[in-house]
Write a protein that holds these residues in place. Structure first.
Motif, PDB file in Angstrom:
ATOM      1  N   GLY A 247       0.351  21.211   6.408  1.00  0.00           N
ATOM      2  CA  GLY A 247      -0.101  21.209   5.011  1.00  0.00           C
ATOM      3  C   GLY A 247       0.159  19.890   4.308  1.00  0.00           C
ATOM      4  N   ALA A 248       0.806  18.921   4.994  1.00  0.00           N
ATOM      5  CA  ALA A 248       1.136  17.644   4.334  1.00  0.00           C
ATOM      6  C   ALA A 248      -0.116  16.923   3.844  1.00  0.00           C
ATOM      7  CB  ALA A 248       1.919  16.731   5.293  1.00  0.00           C
ATOM      8  N   LEU A 249      -1.241  17.104   4.554  1.00  0.00           N
ATOM      9  CA  LEU A 249      -2.488  16.407   4.155  1.00  0.00           C
ATOM     10  C   LEU A 249      -2.980  16.885   2.800  1.00  0.00           C
ATOM     11  CD1 LEU A 249      -4.347  16.369   7.598  1.00  0.00           C
ATOM     12  CD2 LEU A 249      -3.170  14.452   6.481  1.00  0.00           C
ATOM     13  N   ASP A 250      -2.491  18.051   2.367  1.00  0.00           N
ATOM     14  CA  ASP A 250      -2.895  18.572   1.043  1.00  0.00           C
ATOM     15  C   ASP A 250      -1.718  18.619   0.074  1.00  0.00           C
ATOM     16  OD1 ASP A 250      -4.749  20.592   3.149  1.00  0.00           O
ATOM     17  OD2 ASP A 250      -5.672  19.170   1.752  1.00  0.00           O
ATOM     18  N   HIS A 251      -0.658  17.885   0.393  1.00  0.00           N
ATOM     19  CA  HIS A 251       0.544  17.876  -0.455  1.00  0.00           C
ATOM     20  C   HIS A 251       0.219  17.191  -1.786  1.00  0.00           C
ATOM     21  CE1 HIS A 251       4.609  17.098  -1.863  1.00  0.00           C
ATOM     22  NE2 HIS A 251       5.097  17.829  -0.879  1.00  0.00           N
TER      23      HIS A 251
ATOM     24  N   LYS B 100      -1.644  10.938  -1.457  1.00  0.00           N
ATOM     25  CA  LYS B 100      -2.989  10.451  -1.751  1.00  0.00           C
ATOM     26  C   LYS B 100      -3.590   9.970  -0.428  1.00  0.00           C
ATOM     27  CE  LYS B 100      -5.288   7.041  -4.705  1.00  0.00           C
ATOM     28  NZ  LYS B 100      -5.062   5.578  -4.651  1.00  0.00           N
ATOM     29  N   LEU B 101      -4.735  10.516  -0.071  1.00  0.00           N
ATOM     30  CA  LEU B 101      -5.399  10.144   1.190  1.00  0.00           C
ATOM     31  C   LEU B 101      -6.459   9.087   0.916  1.00  0.00           C
ATOM     32  CD1 LEU B 101      -6.261  13.308   3.354  1.00  0.00           C
ATOM     33  CD2 LEU B 101      -5.161  11.210   4.093  1.00  0.00           C
ATOM     34  N   VAL B 102      -6.423   8.005   1.653  1.00  0.00           N
ATOM     35  CA  VAL B 102      -7.426   6.934   1.490  1.00  0.00           C
ATOM     36  C   VAL B 102      -8.010   6.657   2.871  1.00  0.00           C
ATOM     37  CG1 VAL B 102      -7.775   4.501   0.865  1.00  0.00           C
ATOM     38  CG2 VAL B 102      -6.157   5.912  -0.445  1.00  0.00           C
ATOM     39  N   PHE B 103      -9.338   6.541   2.933  1.00  0.00           N
ATOM     40  CA  PHE B 103      -9.974   6.293   4.233  1.00  0.00           C
ATOM     41  C   PHE B 103     -10.555   4.877   4.237  1.00  0.00           C
ATOM     42  CE2 PHE B 103      -9.169  10.354   5.803  1.00  0.00           C
ATOM     43  CZ  PHE B 103      -9.422  11.297   4.817  1.00  0.00           C
ATOM     44  N   MET B 104      -9.801   3.957   4.826  1.00  0.00           N
ATOM     45  CA  MET B 104     -10.252   2.569   4.941  1.00  0.00           C
ATOM     46  C   MET B 104      -9.333   1.830   5.903  1.00  0.00           C
ATOM     47  SD  MET B 104      -9.039   0.985   1.259  1.00  0.00           S
ATOM     48  CE  MET B 104      -9.560  -0.707   1.557  1.00  0.00           C
ATOM     49  N   ASP B 105      -9.643   0.612   6.207  1.00  0.00           N
ATOM     50  CA  ASP B 105      -8.778  -0.196   7.070  1.00  0.00           C
ATOM     51  C   ASP B 105      -7.446  -0.453   6.346  1.00  0.00           C
ATOM     52  OD1 ASP B 105      -8.383  -2.288   9.342  1.00  0.00           O
ATOM     53  OD2 ASP B 105      -7.981  -3.360   7.473  1.00  0.00           O
ATOM     54  N   GLY B 106      -6.352  -0.219   7.068  1.00  0.00           N
ATOM     55  CA  GLY B 106      -5.030  -0.321   6.446  1.00  0.00           C
ATOM     56  C   GLY B 106      -4.696  -1.710   5.959  1.00  0.00           C
ATOM     57  N   ARG B 107      -5.202  -2.721   6.675  1.00  0.00           N
ATOM     58  CA  ARG B 107      -4.889  -4.090   6.256  1.00  0.00           C
ATOM     59  C   ARG B 107      -5.649  -4.425   4.981  1.00  0.00           C
ATOM     60  NH1 ARG B 107      -4.390  -9.399  10.186  1.00  0.00           N
ATOM     61  NH2 ARG B 107      -4.788 -10.968   8.571  1.00  0.00           N
ATOM     62  N   LYS B 108      -6.889  -4.007   4.918  1.00  0.00           N
ATOM     63  CA  LYS B 108      -7.701  -4.261   3.711  1.00  0.00           C
ATOM     64  C   LYS B 108      -7.079  -3.526   2.523  1.00  0.00           C
ATOM     65  CE  LYS B 108     -12.661  -4.431   2.431  1.00  0.00           C
ATOM     66  NZ  LYS B 108     -12.308  -4.453   1.028  1.00  0.00           N
ATOM     67  N   PHE B 109      -6.601  -2.313   2.785  1.00  0.00           N
ATOM     68  CA  PHE B 109      -5.950  -1.554   1.699  1.00  0.00           C
ATOM     69  C   PHE B 109      -4.790  -2.358   1.125  1.00  0.00           C
ATOM     70  CE2 PHE B 109      -4.229   1.856  -0.753  1.00  0.00           C
ATOM     71  CZ  PHE B 109      -2.846   1.761  -0.612  1.00  0.00           C
ATOM     72  N   LEU B 110      -3.929  -2.883   2.003  1.00  0.00           N
ATOM     73  CA  LEU B 110      -2.764  -3.632   1.515  1.00  0.00           C
ATOM     74  C   LEU B 110      -3.194  -4.908   0.793  1.00  0.00           C
ATOM     75  CD1 LEU B 110      -0.108  -3.281   4.375  1.00  0.00           C
ATOM     76  CD2 LEU B 110      -0.125  -2.160   2.125  1.00  0.00           C
ATOM     77  N   GLU B 111      -4.255  -5.534   1.292  1.00  0.00           N
ATOM     78  CA  GLU B 111      -4.743  -6.755   0.610  1.00  0.00           C
ATOM     79  C   GLU B 111      -5.123  -6.437  -0.830  1.00  0.00           C
ATOM     80  OE1 GLU B 111      -6.426  -8.957   4.643  1.00  0.00           O
ATOM     81  OE2 GLU B 111      -7.795  -7.819   3.351  1.00  0.00           O
ATOM     82  N   GLU B 112      -5.703  -5.254  -1.038  1.00  0.00           N
ATOM     83  CA  GLU B 112      -6.218  -4.884  -2.369  1.00  0.00           C
ATOM     84  C   GLU B 112      -5.175  -4.139  -3.220  1.00  0.00           C
ATOM     85  OE1 GLU B 112     -10.801  -4.398  -0.640  1.00  0.00           O
ATOM     86  OE2 GLU B 112      -9.717  -2.655  -1.437  1.00  0.00           O
ATOM     87  N   ALA B 113      -4.075  -3.711  -2.574  1.00  0.00           N
ATOM     88  CA  ALA B 113      -3.074  -2.915  -3.326  1.00  0.00           C
ATOM     89  C   ALA B 113      -2.346  -3.802  -4.324  1.00  0.00           C
ATOM     90  CB  ALA B 113      -2.082  -2.299  -2.334  1.00  0.00           C
ATOM     91  N   GLU B 114      -2.227  -3.310  -5.586  1.00  0.00           N
ATOM     92  CA  GLU B 114      -1.540  -4.193  -6.524  1.00  0.00           C
ATOM     93  C   GLU B 114      -0.038  -3.919  -6.544  1.00  0.00           C
ATOM     94  OE1 GLU B 114      -4.240  -2.363  -7.513  1.00  0.00           O
ATOM     95  OE2 GLU B 114      -3.448  -0.878  -8.855  1.00  0.00           O
ATOM     96  N   HIS B 115       0.374  -2.634  -6.791  1.00  0.00           N
ATOM     97  CA  HIS B 115       1.835  -2.534  -6.948  1.00  0.00           C
ATOM     98  C   HIS B 115       2.570  -2.389  -5.629  1.00  0.00           C
ATOM     99  CE1 HIS B 115      -0.055   0.768  -9.428  1.00  0.00           C
ATOM    100  NE2 HIS B 115      -0.249   1.170  -8.222  1.00  0.00           N
ATOM    101  N   GLY B 116       3.938  -2.527  -5.776  1.00  0.00           N
ATOM    102  CA  GLY B 116       4.787  -2.565  -4.589  1.00  0.00           C
ATOM    103  C   GLY B 116       5.108  -1.187  -4.065  1.00  0.00           C
TER     104      GLY B 116
END
Ligand code: SAM
Length: 306
Positions: A131-135, A139-155
């Motif tokens: 059930g963790a996927l619906d916890h 927050k579930l995001v579907f994209m390349d993990g490196r691109k996600f971090l490039e675009e992520a603003e906060h720490g």
């Protein structure tokens, strides 16, 4: 097939060009190809239901909790109070399951490239994600993990990299480079901690030692550790990169206290006393970690031997 008869189906996992592990399969529960990888759900006689991606066993019903507890808890406990956690990969949802056991977590973001793998896991691997996927905190995001971090603003306080092994032409090899670890470090808070799976200490020792060296080039503190995973037929490597706290210096007392305070329950592998042993290596492995491996760069990636 009558009871007692053994299915002729074999899953052969190549560890190197010269060594393979064979699993006899009771039933192919699912087989397909997504936009990114080949996906199989195999019901094996000895390890139960297994998720296989691009021919590599990812996790099995028999012992997935070893890998997922070993990957998650040392890093989570190295941080004194992790609130925001990023999980890169983690398709089965078991890494999310373990991270969310820490009551101090306020938000976990799971970023997996392949929505089809996660949706398959949601439907067919409930015993893994529980059930963790619906916890509500996930927050579930579907994209390349490196691109996600490039675009992520906060720490983030903790980043857990639970992607597939680095395979030539596969979707994850650029998440094992110096450029990636420098990026991850820049997205961590000042006490931030990164943990990554780091392949087999047996069949891909060069890869394991290189990941350890490369994380060490991006973090002031880097520690390689390992755990035996029966369904991988191998001791499995992990590496932690930390901006302030040394995981190998955590006392069993501190760990036990943090586990208790955070209400972390239902562990089957990890314990406060086991923690230090994970970071204690036999002489040959200490030597290999010192003398082998190289810096992994985007233009000089490393791949699994098979
Ligand atoms: N437990 C497994 C293991 O033994 O390493 C890995 C867990 S999980 C199945 C690996 C996940 O990494 C898959 O769901 C896959 O879709 C994801 N993945 C691969 N490349 C990725 C990338 N570039 N960004 C995000 N997720 C990625």
């Amino acid at each position: 097939m009558s009871a007692g008869e053994v299915s002729p189906i074999l899953f052969v996992e190549h560890q190197t060009p010269y060594t393979s592990v064979t699993h006899r399969v009771r039933k192919v529960v699912y087989a397909g190809t997504t936009q990114y990888q080949r996906v199989e759900l195999l019901d094996t006689y000895d390890f139960g239901l297994c998720l296989v991606l691009d021919g590599k066993l990812q996790s099995s019903a028999f012992d997935e909790w070893i890998y997922h507890e070993a990957l998650v808890h040392p890093a989570m406990l190295t941080h004194p109070h992790p609130r925001r956690v990023a999980i890169i990969g983690g398709g089965e949802g078991a890494t999310a399951r373990e991270a969310l056991k820490h009551s101090c977590v306020e938000e976990a973001v799971m970023v997996d490239l392949d929505r089809e793998v996660v949706e398959l896991a949601r439907r067919r691997l409930r015993f893994m994600h529980r059930g963790a996927l619906d916890h509500p905190k996930l927050k579930l995001v579907f994209m390349d993990g490196r691109k996600f971090l490039e675009e992520a603003e906060h720490g983030f306080d903790v980043i857990i990299v639970d992607v597939t092994d680095p395979l030539a032409g596969g979707p994850s090899y650029l998440l094992y480079t110096k450029e990636f670890y420098d990026l991850a470090s820049s997205k961590l808070t000042e006490e931030g901690v990164l943990a990554t799976q780091a392949t087999s200490t047996t069949y891909s020792l060069e890869c394991f030692a290189s990941i350890a060296k490369t994380v060490a080039s991006s973090f002031p503190i880097a520690r390689a550790y390992k755990a035996w995973v029966p369904s991988y037929s191998s001791e499995w490597g992990f590496v932690i990169g930390s901006k302030r706290h040394d995981p190998a210096k955590l006392s069993a007392k501190t760990i036990a206290e943090r586990l208790r305070r955070r209400g972390v329950k239902a562990l089957k592998f990890y314990t406060a006393r086991l923690h230090r042993q994970l970071f204690t290596h036999p002489k040959y492995l200490e030597k290999a970690l010192k003398e082998r491996g190289r810096l992994i760069k985007d233009d000089q990636p490393i791949y699994m031997p098979a």
